[in-house]
Write an enzyme that holds these catalytic residues in place. Structure first.
Site, PDB file in Angstrom:
ATOM      1  N   HIS A 312       7.750  -4.433  -6.549  1.00 50.93           N
ATOM      2  CA  HIS A 312       7.526  -3.350  -5.589  1.00 50.93           C
ATOM      3  C   HIS A 312       6.809  -3.770  -4.332  1.00 50.93           C
ATOM      4  O   HIS A 312       6.557  -2.928  -3.459  1.00 50.93           O
ATOM      5  CB  HIS A 312       6.696  -2.243  -6.236  1.00 50.93           C
ATOM      6  CG  HIS A 312       7.496  -1.360  -7.132  1.00 50.93           C
ATOM      7  ND1 HIS A 312       8.132  -0.234  -6.692  1.00 50.93           N
ATOM      8  CD2 HIS A 312       7.781  -1.466  -8.435  1.00 50.93           C
ATOM      9  CE1 HIS A 312       8.773   0.333  -7.706  1.00 50.93           C
ATOM     10  NE2 HIS A 312       8.572  -0.401  -8.770  1.00 50.93           N
ATOM     11  N   LYS A 496       1.222   9.737   3.178  1.00 46.62           N
ATOM     12  CA  LYS A 496       1.434   8.608   2.273  1.00 46.62           C
ATOM     13  C   LYS A 496       0.063   8.037   1.959  1.00 46.62           C
ATOM     14  O   LYS A 496      -0.914   8.420   2.591  1.00 46.62           O
ATOM     15  CB  LYS A 496       2.310   7.551   2.935  1.00 46.62           C
ATOM     16  CG  LYS A 496       1.839   7.204   4.369  1.00 46.62           C
ATOM     17  CD  LYS A 496       2.753   6.245   5.083  1.00 46.62           C
ATOM     18  CE  LYS A 496       4.062   6.861   5.515  1.00 46.62           C
ATOM     19  NZ  LYS A 496       5.222   6.196   4.920  1.00 46.62           N
ATOM     20  N   ARG A 497      -0.036   7.133   0.981  1.00 50.91           N
ATOM     21  CA  ARG A 497      -1.330   6.533   0.703  1.00 50.91           C
ATOM     22  C   ARG A 497      -1.909   5.927   1.979  1.00 50.91           C
ATOM     23  O   ARG A 497      -1.172   5.538   2.882  1.00 50.91           O
ATOM     24  CB  ARG A 497      -1.191   5.420  -0.338  1.00 50.91           C
ATOM     25  CG  ARG A 497      -1.106   5.908  -1.763  1.00 50.91           C
ATOM     26  CD  ARG A 497      -0.912   4.711  -2.670  1.00 50.91           C
ATOM     27  NE  ARG A 497       0.172   3.885  -2.169  1.00 50.91           N
ATOM     28  CZ  ARG A 497       0.139   2.556  -2.099  1.00 50.91           C
ATOM     29  NH1 ARG A 497      -0.913   1.889  -2.516  1.00 50.91           N
ATOM     30  NH2 ARG A 497       1.166   1.886  -1.622  1.00 50.91           N
ATOM     31  N   LYS A 502       0.355   0.383   6.262  1.00 50.58           N
ATOM     32  CA  LYS A 502       1.110   1.581   6.641  1.00 50.58           C
ATOM     33  C   LYS A 502       0.731   2.068   8.046  1.00 50.58           C
ATOM     34  O   LYS A 502       1.416   2.866   8.648  1.00 50.58           O
ATOM     35  CB  LYS A 502       0.902   2.684   5.616  1.00 50.58           C
ATOM     36  CG  LYS A 502       1.535   2.368   4.241  1.00 50.58           C
ATOM     37  CD  LYS A 502       1.246   3.474   3.255  1.00 50.58           C
ATOM     38  CE  LYS A 502       1.839   3.242   1.869  1.00 50.58           C
ATOM     39  NZ  LYS A 502       3.270   3.593   1.761  1.00 50.58           N
ATOM     40  N   THR A 603       9.758   5.915   0.122  1.00 48.87           N
ATOM     41  CA  THR A 603      10.643   6.992  -0.315  1.00 48.87           C
ATOM     42  C   THR A 603      10.300   8.270   0.447  1.00 48.87           C
ATOM     43  O   THR A 603      11.132   9.166   0.552  1.00 48.87           O
ATOM     44  CB  THR A 603      10.522   7.263  -1.833  1.00 48.87           C
ATOM     45  OG1 THR A 603       9.138   7.413  -2.166  1.00 48.87           O
ATOM     46  CG2 THR A 603      11.140   6.134  -2.636  1.00 48.87           C
ATOM     47  N   LYS A 607      12.683  11.511   1.902  1.00 43.33           N
ATOM     48  CA  LYS A 607      12.439  12.946   1.719  1.00 43.33           C
ATOM     49  C   LYS A 607      12.443  13.676   3.062  1.00 43.33           C
ATOM     50  O   LYS A 607      13.017  14.759   3.198  1.00 43.33           O
ATOM     51  CB  LYS A 607      11.091  13.182   1.030  1.00 43.33           C
ATOM     52  CG  LYS A 607      10.960  12.566  -0.346  1.00 43.33           C
ATOM     53  CD  LYS A 607       9.491  12.606  -0.802  1.00 43.33           C
ATOM     54  CE  LYS A 607       9.231  11.648  -1.936  1.00 43.33           C
ATOM     55  NZ  LYS A 607       7.796  11.384  -2.158  1.00 43.33           N
TER      56      LYS A 607
HETATM   57  C1  LIG Z   1       7.018  10.335  -1.880  1.00 37.64           C
HETATM   58  C2  LIG Z   1       5.574  10.328  -2.095  1.00 37.64           C
HETATM   59  C3  LIG Z   1       4.827   9.185  -1.794  1.00 37.64           C
HETATM   60  C4  LIG Z   1       5.450   7.946  -1.217  1.00 37.64           C
HETATM   61  O1  LIG Z   1       5.430   8.009   0.197  1.00 37.64           O
HETATM   62  P1  LIG Z   1       5.736   6.733   1.097  1.00 37.64           P
HETATM   63  O2  LIG Z   1       5.813   7.282   2.463  1.00 37.64           O
HETATM   64  O3  LIG Z   1       7.062   6.199   0.626  1.00 37.64           O
HETATM   65  O4  LIG Z   1       4.635   5.778   0.887  1.00 37.64           O
HETATM   66  C5  LIG Z   1       3.461   9.224  -1.984  1.00 37.64           C
HETATM   67  N1  LIG Z   1       2.853  10.320  -2.463  1.00 37.64           N
HETATM   68  C6  LIG Z   1       3.532  11.452  -2.757  1.00 37.64           C
HETATM   69  C7  LIG Z   1       2.795  12.638  -3.250  1.00 37.64           C
HETATM   70  C8  LIG Z   1       4.909  11.490  -2.593  1.00 37.64           C
HETATM   71  O5  LIG Z   1       5.591  12.610  -2.905  1.00 37.64           O
END
Ligand SMILES: *Cc1c(COP(=O)(O)O)cnc(C)c1O
Length: 759
Positions: A312, A496-497, A502, A603, A607
């Site tokens: 990952h 995101k985290r 990032k 991901t 979304k």
């Molecule tokens: C999809 C999702 C992530 C992943 O987000 P990235 O932008 O791909 O890092 C992290 N936390 C939650 C709650 C999510 O639904």
């Protein structure tokens, strides 16, 4: 109206629905879902998948299960008739806090897709009592609290199935909890979660502190407990071993029950190792097969044929290694096997860099995975290429046939049907319901998104749906955080985290720049609402400094009536799946601005795209595939390429101070961090440390991309302001092309290339 269902529900509630509390209805629905999902359990024939993962970020389950079981509309109607609202009842459910970010959410999407595609595939993980942590921002900095989700009636049900596990030579008993995983018009699978009966929640104090030495009381309290000291690192090994030992025993027991003599295990089981946390399942299976009389060499072959590994990340700090002394302490029974595996690996290659145990006595979990599984996959096309050509090049030369790509995906049940019912209905009205089972059918929307054939009415309907979702987000935030959003503004979201790679700090510098521009009289074409959601790891100092800087800037802007007409900075507290489901449908501009080469896939990007946002991003992770699919006109790409970045690291000559000194806009924004406005609202220690980090180190190369980001984001804001219909049309291109990112597609590829389930 479904009278049978109404009777059943009333019976389960034990009284007329109109007289029930939301909690009582919730419990009745939980029982209803259990019965219905139980009825969809079918016996496993042939091979079954076990997806082992430290995280399953499953989100709330009630609505998702009702949708998958085909009950959602009926239940909503029955409740409405009784004067109840399903969305109120959803609020009763605590969100299971079993994951951290994308990796855990991926595991949850995969379980949904497996069940939807009718494939036998169960999850194996741990039942963390307090999850990762609950984020508290009330003091202007992040503090951490326990995030309890286990209630008397939880989706995860205890069983009387237990397995003995030896921890540091001492036997403990792992108990199995089972949680139903429903598929959309599909089968029911299981998420198996292990726990100890001896856990003592009362030992947690002062936030998330506890005595890490008392393993039997603390083992499953938290996901990723602080590992900045040795006790914390040992605790992580204890957790990993409990998961894989109990998991391996469960797998062997199930396979034997279905007829395996264990020599043929690979015909009965496929085991997917999600990142390196479950890697000890390899030596553990070899050990258990040895107890059953199978010789080491054959056991290695059986395990290799059964297991596959997903990588990952290419971040060096995330490729786990453990000092052998730690493993000797926690899992002495595995060390002789790991040594034999090291010898076997060394017999295959003279390349010291590929050893399982290096010269310094560190055990490399990923190396063990690649040598002793039959498949290593990356999670997006670019990521897999970087693994093959750079990070894991030696392994690729040794085992080219093992390497393959499986671009991540998301389940459209949760990330479209559930979180955006208005958009779902609009799409269904245009192209029929087929896209719900076959996401590729979204391409039927393309004629409506073509500049030559687009229908203005349809675009206006889409714009109205977005406006309503923005209002719904604003209402939710008003209720939960007391914040009112300017719904006329463009909604720009980075959720995101929090991690330096990032680059929330790049967005921060942009917002400072915008603030200063507004103060200088240069107002933008449209107001901007910039929303962040992010948790930082508790020991990650700079990440927490970035949160503090964003919170401080938010106050500076809010206190300035001139600036706040044009700019609003909102930080969502405790970003989780529930928050994501509110944020994503309301987004106009999706921030995917990681340093190229560092985000394996992402991901969140998928979304947002699916829900009608345009992406502002670097050519990183799955952004590359999004750009290929939608074309350059329908995405905002900026910044250094992965090749340039990798080159800059190799040359070792990046000096952020030069960029700081050369660009007056950049210097002005960075200096603002410790200027009087920020110091009046924030803490000097944190702000100065962040400033020094940016000028003195900037390991993730924020400064070289600053100007390109400024320009590209300015373009996006102008397009949004001056051509709103064109903007909506381009969001529709993104929706139409999002089908590729369904996790149903990803899972079908895993099955075709790696698992061969049911055969
Ligand atoms: C999809 C999702 C992530 C992943 O987000 P990235 O932008 O791909 O890092 C992290 N936390 C939650 C709650 C999510 O639904």
């Amino acid at each position: 109206m479904n009278a049978n269902l109404k009777n059943t529900l009333t019976e389960l509630a034990g009284k007329p629905l109109a007289g029930c509390t939301d909690q009582e209805i919730y419990l009745a629905l939980l029982e209803l879902v259990r019965r219905e999902s139980d009825a969809r359990r079918t016996p496993v024939r042939g091979k079954k998948l076990y997806y082992i993962s430290a995280e399953f970020l499953i989100g709330k389950l009630l609505s998702n299960n009702l949708i998958n079981l085909g009950l959602y509309d009926d239940v909503r109607e029955i409740l409405a008739e009784a004067g109840k609202s399903l969305s109120d009842i959803e609020e009763v459910e605590p969100e299971p806090s079993l994951g951290n970010g994308g990796l855990g959410r991926l595991a949850a999407c995969f379980l949904d897709s497996l069940a939807t595609l009718g494939l036998p595939g169960d999850g194996i993980g741990l039942r963390y009592h307090f999850g990762l942590f609950k984020q508290d921002l009330s003091a202007g900095v992040q503090s951490e609290q326990p995030d309890p989700w286990l209630t008397a009636n939880s989706w995860a049900e205890p069983t009387d199935v237990t397995f003995p596990v030896q921890l540091a030579g001492k036997p403990v008993t792992a108990r199995l909890y089972r949680l139903d995983v429903t598929g959309y018009e599909g089968r029911t699978n299981t998420l198996n979660l292990f726990d100890l009966d001896t856990i003592d929640e009362s030992i947690v104090h002062d936030g998330i502190r506890f005595d890490k030495d008392d393993v039997e009381k603390c083992l499953t309290l938290f996901l990723y407990p602080d590992d900045s000291d040795e006790a914390g690192r040992l605790l992580r090994i204890y957790q990993q071993y409990l998961m894989v030992s109990a998991g391996a025993q469960l797998i062997l027991a199930e396979c034997k029950e279905r007829g395996s003599d264990l020599h043929d295990l690979a015909k009965y089981a496929a085991i997917q190792i999600n990142d390196t946390h479950p890697s000890m399942v390899i030596p553990e299976l070899i050990r258990l097969l040895g107890e059953e009389g199978i010789e080491f060499d054959e056991a290695v072959q059986i395990v290799t044929d059964t297991c596959a590994y997903t990588n990952h990340t290419i971040l060096a700090e995330a490729l786990e290694t453990w000092p052998r002394g730690y493993l000797e302490k926690v899992v002495p029974q595995l060390m002789p096997i790991i040594e034999q595996l090291d010898a076997a690996a060394r017999a295959r290659t003279g390349n010291e860099g590929l050893a399982v145990i290096d010269g310094g006595g560190n055990v490399h979990m990923a190396h063990m995975d690649i040598h002793f599984t039959h498949s290593t996959n990356g999670v997006a096309a670019l990521h897999t290429e970087i693994l093959k050509n750079t990070e894991l090049h030696g392994f690729y030369e040794l085992y080219p046939e093992k390497f393959n790509n499986k671009t991540n995906g998301i389940t459209f049940r949760r990330w479209l049907l559930e979180c955006n019912p208005a958009l779902t209905a609009e799409i269904e009205g245009l192209i029929g319901p087929g896209f719900k089972k076959d996401a590729a059918e979204l391409e039927k929307l393309l004629p409506y998104a073509d500049a030559a054939t687009a229908d203005i009415n349809i675009l206006q309907q889409l714009a109205q749906i977005k406006a309503k979702n923005k209002k719904a987000l604003s209402d939710w935030l008003a209720r939960t955080q007391g914040v009112q959003l300017n719904c006329e503004a463009m909604f720009d979201i980075q959720a995101k985290r929090l991690h330096e790679y990032k680059r929330q700090q790049l967005n921060l510098l942009y917002l400072i720049h915008q603030y200063l521009e507004v103060k200088a009289g240069h107002t933008p074409a449209v107001p901007l609402v910039s929303i962040f959601g992010a948790k930082a790891a508790p020991a990650y100092t700079i990440a927490k400094d970035i949160i503090h800087a964003l919170l401080t800037l938010s106050r500076v802007i809010a206190a300035d009536p001139e600036a706040s007409q044009w700019l609003q900075l909102v930080f969502i507290e405790n970003y989780n799946v529930t928050a994501a489901e509110k944020l994503i449908p309301a987004c106009d501009l999706s921030e995917q601005i990681s340093l190229a080469s560092k985000e394996a896939s992402g991901t969140g990007n998928m979304k947002f795209m699916l829900n009608g946002a345009l992406t502002l991003g670097t050519m990183d992770g799955a952004n590359v595939e999004i750009a290929d699919l939608v074309g350059g006109d329908n995405i905002y790409i900026f910044g250094a390429s992965s090749g340039q970045v990798i080159h800059r690291y190799a040359a070792g000559d990046y000096n952020p101070r030069e960029w700081y000194e050369a660009d007056p806009n950049l210097r002005r924004a960075i200096d603002f961090l410790t200027g009087p406005e920020m110091l009046a609202e924030g803490r000097e220690e944190n702000l100065a440390r962040l400033k020094n980090e940016l000028i003195g180190k900037d390991w993730f190369q924020t400064l070289p991309d600053f100007n390109a980001y400024l320009v590209r984001k300015g373009q996006a804001v102008a397009d949004y302001a001056f051509d709103p219909l064109g903007w909506t049309r381009r969001t529709l291109v993104n929706i139409a092309k999002a089908g590729y990112f369904s996790s149903d597609r990803t899972i079908a590829e895993y099955d075709r290339d790696i698992w061969h389930l049911g055969e």
